[in-house]
Design an enzyme around this catalytic site. Structure first.
Site, mmCIF file in Angstrom:
data_model
loop_
_atom_site.group_PDB
_atom_site.id
_atom_site.type_symbol
_atom_site.label_atom_id
_atom_site.label_comp_id
_atom_site.label_asym_id
_atom_site.label_seq_id
_atom_site.Cartn_x
_atom_site.Cartn_y
_atom_site.Cartn_z
ATOM 1 N N ARG A 32 -4.763 4.583 0.440
ATOM 2 C CA ARG A 32 -5.915 3.770 0.029
ATOM 3 C C ARG A 32 -5.693 3.076 -1.305
ATOM 4 N NH1 ARG A 32 -10.907 7.900 1.672
ATOM 5 N NH2 ARG A 32 -9.953 8.669 3.599
ATOM 6 N N HIS A 33 -4.491 2.520 -1.492
ATOM 7 C CA HIS A 33 -4.137 1.859 -2.745
ATOM 8 C C HIS A 33 -3.586 0.456 -2.517
ATOM 9 C CE1 HIS A 33 -3.224 6.227 -4.223
ATOM 10 N NE2 HIS A 33 -4.520 5.963 -4.273
ATOM 11 N N PRO A 34 -4.273 -0.403 -1.774
ATOM 12 C CA PRO A 34 -3.713 -1.739 -1.516
ATOM 13 C C PRO A 34 -3.732 -2.615 -2.769
ATOM 14 C CG PRO A 34 -5.965 -1.622 -0.704
ATOM 15 C CD PRO A 34 -5.604 -0.235 -1.156
ATOM 16 N N ASP B 186 0.859 -1.190 0.000
ATOM 17 C CA ASP B 186 0.000 0.000 0.000
ATOM 18 C C ASP B 186 0.891 1.234 0.000
ATOM 19 O OD1 ASP B 186 -2.328 1.592 0.179
ATOM 20 O OD2 ASP B 186 -2.221 1.633 2.365
#
Length: 502
Positions: free
Chosen positions: A435-437, A287
């Protein structure tokens, strides 16, 4: 109920898959989503429609496991048709060509930049550029705010970054772009252009497409090594010849695990029958971490995410940091001396830390254990310190410095620029998720070690089952992951519509 293909998860990728697969009138498609559906623009809640800032009103409520400072940071994941594309900040960025060439170099054939570029072009209708790099007739409109639309903070951020020595970038989606400029955004007339209001809206009329909202999937049903459907938490069996998991980086691996597809050791501990021993399910979570330099300013109207800078550690290299202006946001006087705050937010775009997503129990109602591992690798912390120092330098450059109306809020005046240990402590105490897993069902060639799916999204050991969302990314792109996730869904959908073996 039965269909030729069931798509599990009506988020960013799921809406794309349902729309593209249902273009074949002979293929019946069922899209299943745990959250609500808002079929028309008139029914969209105001916060979902409003593209000026992200929203968390439709959310799973996940938090990371406690870190060394006993912080359990929130990990927003949208729970509605459209998924995170319906709630995010609408940054429409692709990343660098090297990101995708690296996927290919890892053995994932078909994922080089040259091979994925047509799918990036296919998804977009770029309103500013029409050339070999951009699409002009895709479902998702993309534009950049012109100067006369920028709020004062955003305009000053661009000018200050240029004053500080960063190149001006007209188009951040052109290969090789490093510098500062307007952010490409998927917005039209203030409306967040999610995959629900673009891809899916154009497909809803098709008689071969059904949409089931408010339906949570407990597991995939597998018999004799082949998928036969999915089982909801109410016990209902939905049958299909093919199932495509698009439940996201947190959702897809836990559905696989509850289905008996995962690490045999961990599944046995939870008394889940092992169907396929795939140790990498839920592993390799990556992330982008973020942290901000927060500053007091005066209130101003308009969108709050309009400008961005990309930075590279080497001349001509690929970007590994984002700096973007966020705000201004109104706050109480006890926080911001002039009634508002803005941040220069630093995002680490090439993190080396890896975490995991694992079942807490076999109960679908229990949230997963999510270890985001932010800054666990020492190189990650060092680059975030560098980013904070650079964000401060830009904040003190004109004309942005004039808009700062008081004392720096964070890291704060007690933390000197040359005190890297103090900056590192501040960063560790405030780090959050961009918020980019990605990566928990990663594609690769070795299912015994680090891969869950092959290069076409096919789950090893289960016929008829694929994953097509951000979880399959083997490494994280140096970009917000909304457009890359749409691209992944487009790429896998194209394979599904050919004679590609199931």
């Amino acid at each position: 109920m039965s269909a030729d293909v069931i798509v599990v998860g009506g988020g960013t990728a799921g809406c794309v898959l349902a729309a593209r697969l249902s273009e074949d009138a002979g293929c019946s498609v069922l899209l299943v989503e745990s959250g609500p559906d808002y079929p028309t623009l008139d029914e969209l809640p105001a916060d979902v429609a409003d593209a000026s800032a992200p929203t968390v009103e439709h959310d799973w409520g996940y938090h990371a496991e406690a870190d060394l400072l006993d912080r359990r940071i929130p990990l927003p994941r949208a729970r509605l048709i459209g998924g995170c594309s319906a709630t995010n900040g609408c940054f429409a960025l692709r990343g660098a060509p090297a990101d995708y060439d690296h996927w290919q170099a890892l053995g994932n054939q078909g994922w080089s930049f040259d091979e994925v570029l047509p799918f990036f072009r296919r998804l977009e209708s770029d309103l500013d550029f029409a050339d070999q790099w951009h699409g002009i007739d895709g479902p998702v409109p993309i534009r950049r705010h012109p100067v006369d639309e920028l709020n004062p903070i955003q305009r000053a951020f661009i000018d200050a970054a240029v004053q500080a020595g960063h190149a001006y970038v007209e188009d951040h989606n052109r290969p090789g772009a490093i510098g500062v400029g307007p952010t490409p955004r998927n917005v039209r007339d203030g409306l967040r252009m999610s995959t629900a209001v673009t891809y899916l809206a154009a497909a809803r009329h098709r008689p071969n497409l059904a949409i089931r909202s408010g339906t949570t999937i407990a597991r995939i049903e597998i018999a004799h090594g082949r998928v036969v459907g999915v089982r909801s938490t109410t016990g209902e069996l939905l049958e299909a010849h093919r199932v495509v998991l698009a439940a996201g980086t947190y959702g897809s691996p836990v559905i696989l695990a509850r289905s008996g597809v995962g690490s045999a050791v961990r599944l046995s501990r939870l008394d889940i029958d092992v169907v396929v021993d795939l140790p990498a399910v839920g592993e390799h979570l990556i992330d982008h971490p973020i942290v901000a330099v927060d500053l007091p300013t005066r209130p101003a109207a308009g969108p709050r995410f309009q400008a961005i800078a990309t930075l590279s550690p080497t001349a001509g290299g690929t970007p590994d940091l984002h700096l973007f202006a966020a705000g201004p946001f109104p706050v109480g006087r006890e926080v911001g001396e002039s009634g508002a705050v803005f941040g220069i937010v630093a995002g680490l775009m090439a993190p080396r830390s890896e975490g995991s997503v694992r079942l807490r129990s076999a109960d679908p109602g229990d949230p997963p254990r999510i270890d985001v591992a932010h800054l666990r690798h020492p190189d990650d912390l060092a680059r975030m310190v560098d980013a904070t120092v650079e964000a401060r330098r830009i904040a003190r450059s004109e004309p942005l410095a004039t808009l700062v109306t008081g004392t720096e809020i964070a890291p704060g005046p007690a933390v000197a620029d040359d005190d890297r240990a103090a900056i590192a402590e501040s960063v560790r105490s405030r780090v959050a998720s961009y918020r980019h897993p990605v990566g928990t069902c990663r594609m690769g060639t070795d299912p015994d070690r680090d891969a869950v799916v092959d290069a076409r999204g096919r789950v090893y050991g289960v016929d008829g089952l694929r994953v097509a969302d951000a979880s399959v990314m083997p490494t994280i792109p140096a970009a917000n992951t909304n457009l890359p996730t749409i691209m992944v869904a487009e790429r896998v959908a194209a394979w599904l519509r050919t004679s590609d073996p199931v």
